[in-house]
Design an enzyme around this catalytic site. Sequence first.
Site, short mmCIF file in Angstrom:
data_model
loop_
_atom_site.label_atom_id
_atom_site.label_comp_id
_atom_site.label_asym_id
_atom_site.label_seq_id
_atom_site.Cartn_x
_atom_site.Cartn_y
_atom_site.Cartn_z
CG ASN A 226 15.75 4.84 -11.18
OD1 ASN A 226 15.46 3.85 -10.63
ND2 ASN A 226 16.51 4.51 -12.53
NE ARG B 144 13.26 2.71 -14.62
CZ ARG B 144 14.28 1.64 -14.46
NH1 ARG B 144 15.28 1.65 -13.44
NH2 ARG B 144 14.23 0.52 -15.19
CG HIS C 212 14.02 -1.68 -21.09
ND1 HIS C 212 14.77 -2.81 -21.59
CD2 HIS C 212 14.68 -1.12 -20.23
CE1 HIS C 212 15.66 -3.08 -21.14
NE2 HIS C 212 16.16 -2.32 -20.15
NE ARG D 134 19.47 -8.15 -16.58
CZ ARG D 134 19.00 -6.90 -16.82
NH1 ARG D 134 18.06 -6.89 -17.64
NH2 ARG D 134 18.96 -6.24 -16.12
CD GLU E 81 14.63 4.39 -19.81
OE1 GLU E 81 13.95 3.50 -19.20
OE2 GLU E 81 15.96 4.41 -19.94
#
Length: 416
Positions: free
Chosen positions: A18, A96, A185, A246, A391
């Site tokens: 990643n 990823r 996601h 956020r 993940e």
Amino acid sequence: MTRATAVTSSLPLILVLNSGSSSLKFAVYAVGERQAWLTGLAERLGEPEARITVKDGTGKASRSLPEGSHAAALDAVLADLAGRGWLDALTAVGHRVVHGGERFARSVLVTPEVIADIEACSALAPLHNPPAVLGIRVALERLSTVPHVVVPDTAFHQTMAPSAYLYALPMALYRDHGVRRYGFHGTSHRFVAGEAVRLLGLDPADHGLVVAHLGNGASATAVRDGRSVDTSMGMTPLEGLVMGTRAGDVDAGALRYIAERTGMDWARLDRMLNRESGLLGLSGLSNDCRELEAAAGEGHEGARVALEVFAHRLARYIGGLAMSLHRLDAVVFTGGIGENSALVRRMTVERLRPLGVRLDQAANAATVGGASGRISAGPDAPAVLVVPTNEEWMIAQDTAVLAGLDVPETLPAAAE
């Protein structure tokens, strides 16, 4: 001999990468096993303080990276594998990728055309896709004899209908510029939904779930019969739920008002929305849910308000997403907050009473720290589950399938 101390490996190994703008996260999985043999993070790449940390079953170790580039970080990972006798067993690499746009509805083998397509999506994710491409190119140089696979976060949501992904804007913006809701996601939502179906004994071809992935980034997804039909994040990861820093949903008219009243330009507004808002902005204290829970318990009003807004927005989204399903079998919590905050789960589920959901308080309090299980009361109401996400393993699974490896039947062949 444990896998952490083994000198050689007779099992095919998958390397999961990643790549961020200044980091490289990695994990090593053996085909047929869910537990990573090795995980780690190279961080502050491009800086003199660049470091790499490697963790296995015996502990973790860190060291500096004098040449702090992505290539140097990957070389350090490969040197570690060689020292363990695992390099020859490395059979494939999974990458990823944050944004696949409309070009990827599933994980795919890396080809020059695939790299070009990822680069073409960079305008949609300028902070994420370019470093992902850099990581792929470096890995292809170092590991040119094994297959490479890309797993886009957005791919799972490509099953949404136009009614779910279109904004009510002039259609030319979608046709000419790709302005639409993509969702994120996806790898986590796909894994957790599959686990929920297994744990509840649901029919894989007939079920309805709402999965809430809650961490510093947060999103919720309606999953019908294994397919994403609606989700909270939009064209970017900013839309939807309250997150660590956020803002989530904000009236666009409010942003114009803020700009006019404060003199903020768009770059300043963007920084505020992505880095200074959410739990941090509401509380004036922290974006860490653990700190906020502790502070709220001591009477900090900002922390209490932040948690209340977080839970209210989440419950509202869960209720709305449930309307995209033919029925609601379960609400599933995952991610750092979803897996560990009994308080946030309780505050959210209490707001879901109109859906018939009830919480088992004792089960909820006990289900933390990587535990999974049902935390709802009553056999006839929708279930509430906690399912730890994985993940990286999902990426490893897709990679093994697309590389043509023999994936055990007991583990889902996720890429098929």
